[in-house]
Motif scaffolding. Sequence first.
Motif, PDB file in Angstrom:
ATOM      1  N   LEU A   5       0.849  -1.194   0.000  1.00  0.00           N
ATOM      2  CA  LEU A   5       0.000   0.000   0.000  1.00  0.00           C
ATOM      3  C   LEU A   5       0.882   1.240   0.000  1.00  0.00           C
ATOM      4  O   LEU A   5       1.974   1.236   0.570  1.00  0.00           O
ATOM      5  N   ARG A   6       0.374   2.295  -0.614  1.00  0.00           N
ATOM      6  CA  ARG A   6       1.118   3.562  -0.645  1.00  0.00           C
ATOM      7  C   ARG A   6       0.192   4.695  -0.244  1.00  0.00           C
ATOM      8  O   ARG A   6      -0.985   4.697  -0.612  1.00  0.00           O
ATOM      9  N   LYS A  40      -7.102   2.797   2.210  1.00  0.00           N
ATOM     10  CA  LYS A  40      -5.768   2.351   1.805  1.00  0.00           C
ATOM     11  C   LYS A  40      -4.692   3.360   2.195  1.00  0.00           C
ATOM     12  O   LYS A  40      -3.590   2.978   2.610  1.00  0.00           O
ATOM     13  N   HIS A  41      -5.003   4.628   2.081  1.00  0.00           N
ATOM     14  CA  HIS A  41      -4.052   5.674   2.461  1.00  0.00           C
ATOM     15  C   HIS A  41      -3.674   5.540   3.938  1.00  0.00           C
ATOM     16  O   HIS A  41      -2.484   5.518   4.284  1.00  0.00           O
ATOM     17  N   PHE A  42      -4.678   5.448   4.804  1.00  0.00           N
ATOM     18  CA  PHE A  42      -4.387   5.390   6.235  1.00  0.00           C
ATOM     19  C   PHE A  42      -3.798   4.049   6.655  1.00  0.00           C
ATOM     20  O   PHE A  42      -2.996   3.995   7.593  1.00  0.00           O
ATOM     21  N   LEU A  43      -4.116   2.976   5.969  1.00  0.00           N
ATOM     22  CA  LEU A  43      -3.440   1.702   6.248  1.00  0.00           C
ATOM     23  C   LEU A  43      -1.965   1.788   5.852  1.00  0.00           C
ATOM     24  O   LEU A  43      -1.095   1.254   6.545  1.00  0.00           O
ATOM     25  N   GLU A  47       1.180   1.275   8.296  1.00  0.00           N
ATOM     26  CA  GLU A  47       2.272   0.368   7.949  1.00  0.00           C
ATOM     27  C   GLU A  47       3.629   1.053   8.134  1.00  0.00           C
ATOM     28  O   GLU A  47       4.586   0.436   8.604  1.00  0.00           O
ATOM     29  N   GLU A  48       3.709   2.340   7.806  1.00  0.00           N
ATOM     30  CA  GLU A  48       4.952   3.098   7.999  1.00  0.00           C
ATOM     31  C   GLU A  48       5.221   3.354   9.476  1.00  0.00           C
ATOM     32  O   GLU A  48       6.358   3.293   9.925  1.00  0.00           O
ATOM     33  N   ARG A  49       4.182   3.658  10.238  1.00  0.00           N
ATOM     34  CA  ARG A  49       4.322   4.012  11.647  1.00  0.00           C
ATOM     35  C   ARG A  49       4.560   2.800  12.539  1.00  0.00           C
ATOM     36  O   ARG A  49       5.208   2.909  13.567  1.00  0.00           O
ATOM     37  N   VAL A  65      -3.618  -5.155   6.084  1.00  0.00           N
ATOM     38  CA  VAL A  65      -2.179  -4.936   6.163  1.00  0.00           C
ATOM     39  C   VAL A  65      -1.665  -5.607   7.434  1.00  0.00           C
ATOM     40  O   VAL A  65      -2.382  -5.695   8.426  1.00  0.00           O
ATOM     41  N   GLN A  66      -0.439  -6.088   7.372  1.00  0.00           N
ATOM     42  CA  GLN A  66       0.192  -6.645   8.558  1.00  0.00           C
ATOM     43  C   GLN A  66       1.169  -5.630   9.105  1.00  0.00           C
ATOM     44  O   GLN A  66       1.983  -5.067   8.358  1.00  0.00           O
TER      45      GLN A  66
END
Length: 124
Positions: A5-6, A40-43, A47-49, A65-66
Amino acid sequence: MPARLRPAAPDDVAGARSRIAAALAADEPAARADLKLLTKHFLALLEERAPGRSVEVRVPPFAAVQVVEGVRHTRGTPPAVVETDALTWLALAAGEIGWADAVASGRVTASGERTDLAPYLPLG
């Protein structure tokens, strides 16, 4: 393997937020495309955080997302799962509802270790 995801472009995020807010204010359903984009944006931001693969966060039907460091999950049903609907996920990401309140009200189901996402929220 699914594509990573991005985060969405800032203008796209702002537009989708505005349209969803207007729909909700008019007591109308939000557009599926806007829900999908923001989910998708917030997932992707989560994922980054919270990098890792020990907790699966599901927002059906849009994405999963995992995240969160710990034992990596690879097959079958993961031992730690968080699931919610898109509007609840967006409210959590925006800080409009707290994690504990969302879980207590049943808007979020969380089972397994490390499923408390409060330290990572809100996302923006």
